[in-house]
Design a protein around this motif. Structure first.
Motif, short mmCIF file in Angstrom:
data_model
loop_
_atom_site.label_atom_id
_atom_site.label_comp_id
_atom_site.label_asym_id
_atom_site.label_seq_id
_atom_site.Cartn_x
_atom_site.Cartn_y
_atom_site.Cartn_z
N THR A 243 0.92 -1.11 0.05
CA THR A 243 0.03 0.11 -0.11
C THR A 243 0.94 1.38 0.08
OG1 THR A 243 0.04 0.19 2.34
CG2 THR A 243 -1.72 -1.24 1.40
N LEU A 244 2.14 1.40 0.18
CA LEU A 244 3.12 2.14 0.14
C LEU A 244 3.16 2.77 -1.25
CD1 LEU A 244 5.49 1.01 2.83
CD2 LEU A 244 3.78 3.07 3.15
N PRO A 245 3.78 3.90 -1.56
CA PRO A 245 4.09 4.49 -2.64
C PRO A 245 5.60 3.86 -3.21
CG PRO A 245 3.44 6.32 -1.35
CD PRO A 245 3.40 5.26 -0.33
N GLU A 246 5.42 3.77 -4.58
CA GLU A 246 6.86 2.99 -5.07
C GLU A 246 7.93 3.42 -4.56
OE1 GLU A 246 8.69 1.39 -9.24
OE2 GLU A 246 6.78 2.62 -9.13
N GLY A 247 8.86 2.60 -4.02
CA GLY A 247 10.25 2.98 -3.63
C GLY A 247 10.39 3.21 -2.08
N VAL A 248 9.11 3.32 -1.34
CA VAL A 248 9.15 3.66 0.35
C VAL A 248 9.44 2.15 1.03
CG1 VAL A 248 7.80 4.15 2.02
CG2 VAL A 248 7.56 5.39 -0.01
N ILE A 249 10.21 2.37 1.78
CA ILE A 249 10.83 1.12 2.65
C ILE A 249 9.91 0.63 3.41
CG2 ILE A 249 12.68 0.08 3.78
CD1 ILE A 249 14.49 2.17 2.40
#
Length: 311
Positions: A243-249
């Motif tokens: 569910t996180l934006p792409e690239g967020v860890i």
């Protein structure tokens, strides 16, 4: 020998918590029995008790025991255990059955508690300490960074803020107004959470924000992106990676380095890291402690004193 144990009788809230007399567990090969001094509460504890799907994912059964984090004294050893001795002070995790007078866990899952760290404090560290270390370490902070930490006054946040400050980075920390003076004491610049967060962060510092970690949800992730932080320098513990934006860890305690808890305890012992204990409850008042945690806005951690003589 008694083994008073906190028991969740059915899915739901703290109204379903009871204290029962359970059998004293016997350690098998490679296992250790610990006489529990104290257990630290985490938000995931009440969530596992409330939501069947989450409990199933974590292999927690209801009715069943309660809690995860504990600290105490080694009481008995199973066959083949050489790392520990009876009387050693240890902390560890026993998912779904930590709040009891005795727990049995694999010997490899325990961490030594050094002198200078109380068993009460050690009992708060397994989830919060590992999670804070993982969230901050992944950012690789230096003195040139300004990092935004969301949910900074909670159990994970208090540790994360101090680990981030120790890197030399400037730390902007979100919390309710009542916790702002406390966060200043830890070396952070506090800002209120909620709508308009990015604008308040811009007003709080003349430096660009270069990293962020969100310890409660996605609000801080969204604000960090609005502030121009690269997704690869944003961590989140409270949101599923999908569910996180792409690239967020997406990170958590399972991503912590092996020596994370030993390092945090060294800092506690030498006075360079402080823990915030919002309340200590006897085992008979576990339901009241869980209710307080569920109601929210607890600064730091809540602890159950299972054996006050050891705490």
């Amino acid at each position: 020998m008694s083994n008073r144990t906190v028991w969740q009788t059915a899915f739901g809230g703290p109204e379903n918590i009871e204290i029962v007399e359970a059998e004293v567990p016997v350690p098998g090969p490679g296992e250790v029995r610990v006489r529990v001094a104290a257990a630290g509460l985490n938000p995931v504890d009440w969530k596992l008790a409330a939501y069947p799907a989450l409990a199933e994912a974590f292999r927690v059964t209801v009715p069943g025991g309660y809690g995860n984090d504990f600290a105490g004294v080694v009481d008995a050893l199973g066959d083949g255990v050489e790392r520990w001795s009876v009387g050693d002070r240890v902390l560890g995790a026993a998912r779904g059955h930590a709040i009891a007078e005795f727990v049995v866990v694999p010997a490899t899952k325990l961490v030594a508690v050094p002198g200078g760290v109380s068993l009460r404090d050690a009992a708060t560290l397994d989830i919060a300490g590992r999670t804070a270390a993982a969230a901050v370490d992944a950012l690789e902070l230096t003195a040139s960074d300004t990092v935004l930490i969301g949910g900074a006054a909670g159990g994970v946040g208090v540790i994360a803020v101090q680990l981030a400050v120790a890197t030399g980075a400037q730390v902007i920390a979100t919390a309710s107004e009542s916790n702002h003076d406390f966060l200043r004491e830890l070396g952070a610049i506090p800002v209120a959470y909620g709508a308009g967060l990015a604008e308040r962060v811009r007003a709080a510092t003349d430096r660009p924000v270069t990293a962020a970690t969100d310890l409660q949800g996605t609000e801080t992730v969204d604000a960090a992106l609005a502030l121009g932080v690269s997704p690869e320098r944003i961590t989140s513990i409270a949101a599923n990676g999908a569910t996180l934006p792409e690239g967020v860890i997406a990170t958590g305690g399972g991503n912590a380095r092996p020596d994370a808890l030993a390092d945090i305890q060294r800092r506690i012992a030498d006075g360079t890291l402080r823990l915030e204990i919002a309340g200590t409850y006897p085992i008979e008042e576990t339901a009241a402690a869980v209710k307080r945690l569920r109601d929210g806005h607890v600064r730091g951690k809540l602890v159950i004193a299972v054996d006050p003589a050891l705490v």
